[in-house]
Scaffold this motif. Structure first.
Motif, PDB file in Angstrom:
ATOM      1  N   PRO A 282      31.021  48.191  45.535  1.00  0.00           N
ATOM      2  CA  PRO A 282      32.022  48.434  44.508  1.00  0.00           C
ATOM      3  C   PRO A 282      33.202  49.276  44.981  1.00  0.00           C
ATOM      4  N   ALA A 414      29.573  50.100  38.685  1.00  0.00           N
ATOM      5  CA  ALA A 414      30.953  50.335  39.104  1.00  0.00           C
ATOM      6  C   ALA A 414      31.058  51.278  40.293  1.00  0.00           C
ATOM      7  N   SER A 439      39.971  38.351  40.523  1.00  0.00           N
ATOM      8  CA  SER A 439      40.307  39.692  40.031  1.00  0.00           C
ATOM      9  C   SER A 439      40.272  39.798  38.511  1.00  0.00           C
ATOM     10  N   ALA A 442      37.470  41.746  37.521  1.00  0.00           N
ATOM     11  CA  ALA A 442      37.438  43.145  37.941  1.00  0.00           C
ATOM     12  C   ALA A 442      37.865  44.069  36.803  1.00  0.00           C
ATOM     13  N   LYS A 443      38.387  43.493  35.731  1.00  0.00           N
ATOM     14  CA  LYS A 443      38.825  44.287  34.584  1.00  0.00           C
ATOM     15  C   LYS A 443      37.620  44.708  33.746  1.00  0.00           C
ATOM     16  N   ASN A 452      31.931  39.782  39.454  1.00  0.00           N
ATOM     17  CA  ASN A 452      32.769  40.615  40.307  1.00  0.00           C
ATOM     18  C   ASN A 452      32.283  42.064  40.272  1.00  0.00           C
ATOM     19  N   ASP A 455      34.210  44.802  41.834  1.00  0.00           N
ATOM     20  CA  ASP A 455      35.577  45.065  41.336  1.00  0.00           C
ATOM     21  C   ASP A 455      36.609  44.761  42.418  1.00  0.00           C
ATOM     22  N   THR A 457      39.655  42.841  44.368  1.00  0.00           N
ATOM     23  CA  THR A 457      40.959  42.249  44.081  1.00  0.00           C
ATOM     24  C   THR A 457      41.591  41.788  45.389  1.00  0.00           C
TER      25      THR A 457
END
Length: 539
Positions: A282, A414, A439, A442-443, A452, A455, A457
């Motif tokens: 992460p 996370a 991505s 990733a929110k 994901n 997280d 991007t």
């Protein structure tokens, strides 16, 4: 004009099933003859039999059926989609890949006696994409805008854009439309413990430790020769192996335990799977999320040794989640190969210097982090320990931490790397890759907590995945997925390790078992030799 048909009240069936009691409702027959009962042991929690929470996600349910299911005996490639509740393949309307039509099967009834029709398909799919239901599998259907019953035997899918591989996306188990009449959280719907489906079996008993399925009267297809299917639950793998001596007919085990069981009157069945395991890295962890650490770990772990020593050869090394199963979309050159010297060089160049104790540090930050894993699954434990050993040799200290499933909350994921299993929808590369690396997931709050999980991007990855989704030309789509692999290889998101075969053991008791299907991450009694349970015959 709304379609009409006779529907028996849903409430009648819901009240008919009482937890912990064997019943005669839902069209179930009486006690089966001796020898027609098959008992297995599973690790999964019993119940939760709702399509919106993932039950029967690939057409494997014994209670529900889907428009299509995965073909058996095609485990060297992505298998065909076999029509079940559909009469044939989906067809783009007027050549529009954003609008598809499926013709539904006639003469099918649900286990409550009511008729199946296209409105049930529309209701199930519309519920899964309706935020009010908070369906756990909603992210798998983010390409669907709406679904509509357009005739007495047709249902139309309106998509968010052009999508070329629709047949491999329509595996969702179908429930009666009445089950979704009142929107609410999917995990609170009665279907979870009181399922109503068109499949060959009906639920006749449900306890925390045991579930019984019985071949039902009124099934539209051939009635199963196995009349009663009993599922017991034991999450500890060694306990499952031990319980085989207590009258059970089969279970799933790790390769080593399966081979030991085979010496005691059982035979092993190895099913190929697109079920990968790997460690999340992460971004929220200052060490694990560092690009150089991510790259070095991918270079510094010996995946081939894991396949040889831990999987006992029952699997393959995986590093980008794209494998030869996907044909021209696979680029072997983008796989990571074991190169510990190159891993050390990457870390040196990024300023991670080896300390006196062999652990690297940069700017006062030690190259150390926890890796969480489930201790009841010996494979996950052993892979974690192998990664710990390999990482130590390049100067990264991984601290293995055994956790219960409930401990891996989104907040913990996370920042804490985790030995993750994936491949829940592996029959297209879109479902294999998009939720794990795009991505948009990733929110916070986007998709499931496993989507994901690093997280990650990467604009180049996003561009390739977005373009591949809407590309009509299969050759161009394959090139876009090769572009994805190149972008990912340069900056990996996680530490993918292996794809495991699923090894099952079953008693030799006279049943002629059909071939297995290429399996997803989901396994246990829904898959393996039991995937074709309703089609078994006596030898």
């Amino acid at each position: 004009m709304p379609l009409s048909r006779t529907r028996l009240p849903l409430l009648r069936s819901v009240l008919a099933i009482s937890l912990g009691a064997a019943l005669v409702s839902c069209g179930a027959a009486g006690p089966p003859p001796a020898g027609d009962r098959f008992t297995v042991i599973d690790a999964e929690e019993l119940g939760r039999l709702n399509p919106l929470t993932g039950h029967g996600a690939n057409g494997e349910s014994k209670i529900y059926e889907s428009l299509y299911r995965v073909a058996e005996g095609q485990d060297d490639r992505i298998p065909d989609a076999v029509p079940v509740l559909a009469e044939g393949p989906p067809v783009p309307v007027d050549g529009d890949l954003a609008h598809w039509r499926v013709r539904t099967r006639h003469g099918v009834t649900f286990s409550d006696g009511s008729a199946f029709g296209p409105e049930d398909v529309a209701a199930t799919y519309n519920a899964v994409i309706n935020p009010a239901f908070a369906a756990r599998v909603a992210a798998n259907f983010d390409f669907v805008k709406s679904v509509k019953a357009t005739g007495p035997d047709t249902v139309d899918f309106f998509l968010t854009g052009a999508y070329g591989d629709v047949p491999h996306r329509l595996f969702l188990a179908i429930a009666p439309s009445e089950a979704f009449a009142k929107p609410g959280p999917a995990d609170q719907l009665p279907l979870g413990d009181h399922p109503i489906g068109t499949g060959p079996y009906a639920l006749t008993e449900l306890r925390p430790d045991q579930m019984v399925l019985t071949a039902r009267d009124g099934y539209w297809g051939a009635k199963p020769a196995v009349k009663t299917f009993v599922v017991r639950r034991t999450d500890d793998e060694k306990a499952r192996a031990a319980q085989l001596a207590d009258g059970a007919d089969g279970t799933r085990l790790s390769p080593a335990l399966a081979k030991a069981a085979a010496k005691n009157g059982y035979r092993t069945v190895s099913a190929k799977a697109n079920d990968w395991l790997g460690i999340t890295l992460p971004t929220g962890n200052p060490v694990a999320g560092d690009p150089a650490v991510r790259l070095a770990l991918n270079l510094g772990v010996d995946r081939a040794a894991m396949v040889r020593d831990i999987l006992r050869g029952e699997g393959t090394a995986v590093s980008t989640l794209v494998t030869p199963l996907f044909g021209d979309a696979y680029d072997r050159a983008q796989d990571f190969t074991f190169d510990a010297d190159r891993a050390r060089q990457v870390l040196d160049e990024a300023g991670w210097k080896v300390g006196g104790d062999g652990v690297r540090a940069r700017g006062g930050l030690r190259a150390r982090f926890d890796v969480a894993y489930y201790p009841t699954e010996t494979l996950r434990r052993d892979l974690t320990m192998a990664a710990v050993s390999d990482a130590k040799k390049i100067g990264i200290e991984l601290n293995p931490v055994a956790v219960e499933p409930s401990a891996m909350t989104p907040q913990r994921l996370a920042s804490t790397p985790f030995l993750l299993g994936g491949g829940g929808q592996p029959y297209t590369l879109d479902t294999q890759l998009y939720p794990k690396f795009h991505s948009r997931y990733a929110k916070p709050g986007a998709g499931s907590k496993w989507d994901n999980a690093s997280d990650y991007t990467n604009p180049d990855v996003d561009r390739a995945l977005d373009a591949a989704r809407v590309e009509r030309d299969p050759a161009k789509r394959a090139q876009l997925y090769r572009d994805f692999q190149a972008a990912y290889h340069a900056a990996p998101a996680m530490l993918a390790l292996v794809s495991e075969n699923h090894v099952y053991v079953l008693r030799d008791n006279g049943w002629r078992v059909g071939p297995t299907a290429l399996e997803p991450h989901a396994h246990g009694v829904a898959w393996g030799p039991w995937y074709s349970l309703a089609r078994w015959t006596r030898s």
